[in-house]
Write a protein that holds these residues in place. Structure first.
Motif, PDB file in Angstrom:
ATOM      1  N   GLN A  68     -14.767 -10.149  36.457  1.00 36.37           N
ATOM      2  CA  GLN A  68     -13.523 -10.033  35.697  1.00 36.37           C
ATOM      3  C   GLN A  68     -13.091 -11.372  35.091  1.00 36.37           C
ATOM      4  O   GLN A  68     -12.760 -11.418  33.895  1.00 36.37           O
ATOM      5  N   PRO A  69     -13.082 -12.485  35.844  1.00 41.45           N
ATOM      6  CA  PRO A  69     -12.740 -13.758  35.206  1.00 41.45           C
ATOM      7  C   PRO A  69     -13.687 -14.131  34.068  1.00 41.45           C
ATOM      8  O   PRO A  69     -13.247 -14.650  33.039  1.00 41.45           O
ATOM      9  N   LEU A  70     -14.991 -13.851  34.247  1.00 35.54           N
ATOM     10  CA  LEU A  70     -15.945 -14.180  33.192  1.00 35.54           C
ATOM     11  C   LEU A  70     -15.666 -13.360  31.938  1.00 35.54           C
ATOM     12  O   LEU A  70     -15.655 -13.900  30.816  1.00 35.54           O
ATOM     13  N   ARG A  71     -15.421 -12.060  32.116  1.00 39.58           N
ATOM     14  CA  ARG A  71     -15.161 -11.194  30.960  1.00 39.58           C
ATOM     15  C   ARG A  71     -13.860 -11.592  30.244  1.00 39.58           C
ATOM     16  O   ARG A  71     -13.752 -11.441  29.024  1.00 39.58           O
ATOM     17  N   MET A 102     -33.726 -11.714  32.932  1.00 40.52           N
ATOM     18  CA  MET A 102     -33.397 -13.082  32.528  1.00 40.52           C
ATOM     19  C   MET A 102     -33.023 -13.085  31.055  1.00 40.52           C
ATOM     20  O   MET A 102     -33.541 -12.290  30.263  1.00 40.52           O
ATOM     21  N   GLY A 103     -32.096 -13.952  30.702  1.00 38.82           N
ATOM     22  CA  GLY A 103     -31.688 -14.093  29.315  1.00 38.82           C
ATOM     23  C   GLY A 103     -30.394 -14.873  29.235  1.00 38.82           C
ATOM     24  O   GLY A 103     -30.208 -15.860  29.945  1.00 38.82           O
ATOM     25  N   HIS A 104     -29.491 -14.410  28.374  1.00 37.34           N
ATOM     26  CA  HIS A 104     -28.193 -15.063  28.213  1.00 37.34           C
ATOM     27  C   HIS A 104     -27.082 -14.017  28.191  1.00 37.34           C
ATOM     28  O   HIS A 104     -27.277 -12.895  27.706  1.00 37.34           O
ATOM     29  N   LEU A 105     -25.925 -14.396  28.712  1.00 37.00           N
ATOM     30  CA  LEU A 105     -24.691 -13.661  28.483  1.00 37.00           C
ATOM     31  C   LEU A 105     -23.953 -14.399  27.373  1.00 37.00           C
ATOM     32  O   LEU A 105     -23.628 -15.582  27.522  1.00 37.00           O
ATOM     33  N   MET A 106     -23.721 -13.718  26.266  1.00 37.03           N
ATOM     34  CA  MET A 106     -23.111 -14.352  25.101  1.00 37.03           C
ATOM     35  C   MET A 106     -21.720 -13.783  24.875  1.00 37.03           C
ATOM     36  O   MET A 106     -21.497 -12.576  25.012  1.00 37.03           O
ATOM     37  N   PRO A 112      -9.986 -20.348  29.474  1.00 37.49           N
ATOM     38  CA  PRO A 112     -10.670 -21.252  30.406  1.00 37.49           C
ATOM     39  C   PRO A 112     -11.471 -20.483  31.456  1.00 37.49           C
ATOM     40  O   PRO A 112     -11.089 -19.390  31.889  1.00 37.49           O
ATOM     41  N   TRP A 113     -12.571 -21.084  31.869  1.00 39.62           N
ATOM     42  CA  TRP A 113     -13.401 -20.540  32.954  1.00 39.62           C
ATOM     43  C   TRP A 113     -13.862 -21.701  33.817  1.00 39.62           C
ATOM     44  O   TRP A 113     -14.424 -22.674  33.307  1.00 39.62           O
ATOM     45  N   LEU A 114     -13.564 -21.627  35.106  1.00 41.28           N
ATOM     46  CA  LEU A 114     -13.930 -22.677  36.069  1.00 41.28           C
ATOM     47  C   LEU A 114     -13.359 -24.033  35.668  1.00 41.28           C
ATOM     48  O   LEU A 114     -13.952 -25.075  35.958  1.00 41.28           O
ATOM     49  N   LEU A 125     -24.256 -18.215  28.252  1.00 42.02           N
ATOM     50  CA  LEU A 125     -24.411 -18.521  29.669  1.00 42.02           C
ATOM     51  C   LEU A 125     -25.818 -18.069  30.069  1.00 42.02           C
ATOM     52  O   LEU A 125     -26.093 -16.876  30.186  1.00 42.02           O
ATOM     53  N   ARG A 126     -26.687 -19.024  30.251  1.00 39.61           N
ATOM     54  CA  ARG A 126     -28.078 -18.739  30.614  1.00 39.61           C
ATOM     55  C   ARG A 126     -28.114 -18.215  32.048  1.00 39.61           C
ATOM     56  O   ARG A 126     -27.490 -18.801  32.939  1.00 39.61           O
TER      57      ARG A 126
END
Length: 345
Positions: A68-71, A102-106, A112-114, A125-126
């Motif tokens: 949820q924070p990432l989204r 494997m790949g990326h989240l784009m 803000p995140w972290l 995000l690889r």
């Protein structure tokens, strides 16, 4: 096609579970992600992630602490897979199938995140992930992701300039890494044998032969080593020896034996992860940092592409934030605190 029916069915069923899980993570609303996790994951899910997340138990906790924070930060998030395969795990006595991607989240970095300040621009995000599937549910996940790479896309510099190249990394040169269909078992066996021969050589750190000659036993001369941010990517045996393998071996002593939670292969692709894979003591300079003499853990995912009898490409994820935190340096906090201070000036 030389495939055991039972193995093929188990692995293909597991792949289907993971693909449907990924689709739900991407397409359903952010507030429903705890329900998505509960639908596809076991109640006692064990989730292993890179620092600062570490181990999380239970699908709801994973949704609330990670997804949820990432989204909310990377809006319009989409998964861009380069590699996808499944197999039985050489180290799993339960015999359950595992699935790797494997790949990326784009997404658009909109919040803000972290502690990393947003840019309003595309970021990648690889990532690499291993999922253990039992009775139609994901019971274990190792999801490793390159946070320092995202930091650099946001204009931060978490590490000094390194020996190899920092860049957004592509998938396989052959563009054939999405193994949605079952593969011949003998192809996976050859890939696993190539990986294990390399591990045998690597584990010695002193084979009695020149490094480049040692590497040539299991790697093609035009190998590509897609390393993590903080180390970087390098091309050909000669440059890999000079830009990573040689300096890395010179920087460490007291390397422990390698331990993997999962090691598997399907078709021309394979990989492994550990928690940690090994420990080592920095005795020389590493990544521009002084030696500490303290043992550090290396949590690593390696993904490989085999070409013929040798390995050709290798994508590597190392939890460098965790390693340096064990050395007394919180790279994430230090870098984001500096950036926040500059932003208020």
């Amino acid at each position: 096609m030389n495939i055991s029916d039972n193995t093929e069915n188990d692995v293909q069923d597991a792949k289907d579970v993971v693909r449907r899980f990924y689709d739900a993570l991407e397409t359903r609303r952010t507030q429903t992600l705890p329900d998505v996790m509960a639908e596809f994951c076991a109640d006692n899910l064990l989730w292993r992630g890179f620092s600062p997340f570490d181990e999380i138990v239970g699908p709801q906790a994973v949704a609330e602490k990670f997804w949820q924070p990432l989204r909310r930060s990377l809006t319009r998030l989409q998964r861009r897979m380069d590699i996808f395969f499944g197999a039985k795990n050489r180290h799993d006595p339960d015999g359950d199938p595992w699935v790797c991607s494997m790949g990326h989240l784009m997404g658009l970095f909109d919040a803000p995140w972290l502690g990393i300040l947003p840019t309003g621009k595309i970021v990648f995000l690889r990532y690499a992930a291993f999922h253990k599937v039992r009775d139609g549910k994901i019971v274990e996940t190792a999801m490793y992701f390159d946070v320092p790479h995202l930091m650099m896309q946001a204009g931060l510099r978490p590490f000094p300039t390194q020996t190899a190249a920092e860049l957004v990394q592509p998938g396989p040169r052959t563009h054939d890494g999405l193994l949605f269909e079952a593969q011949p078992l003998d192809a996976g066996a050859k890939t696993l044998a190539a990986i294990e021969a390399m591990i045998t050589d690597l584990g010695q750190w002193n084979s009695g032969m020149p490094l480049e000659e040692e590497l040539a036993r299991t790697w093609h001369d035009d190998m590509i080593w897609w390393g993590p941010t903080g180390i970087g990517a390098t091309y050909t045996i000669e440059r890999y020896a000079k830009q990573h393998s040689g300096p890395f071996r010179a920087a460490f002593g007291e390397r422990s034996k390698t331990k993997h939670v999962c090691r598997m292969a399907e078709g021309h692709y394979g990989g492994f992860f550990g928690w940690p894979n090994f420990t080592a003591v920095p005795t020389g300079g590493f990544m521009g940092m002084p030696a500490t003499g303290k043992a550090g853990e290396f949590r690593v995912i390696d993904i490989y592409r085999r070409d013929g009898d040798k390995l050709s490409e290798n994508w590597i994820f190392i939890d460098l934030l965790h390693f340096w935190k064990m050395q007394g340096v919180d790279i994430l906090a230090r870098t984001t605190d500096i950036a926040a201070g500059e932003a208020t000036c």
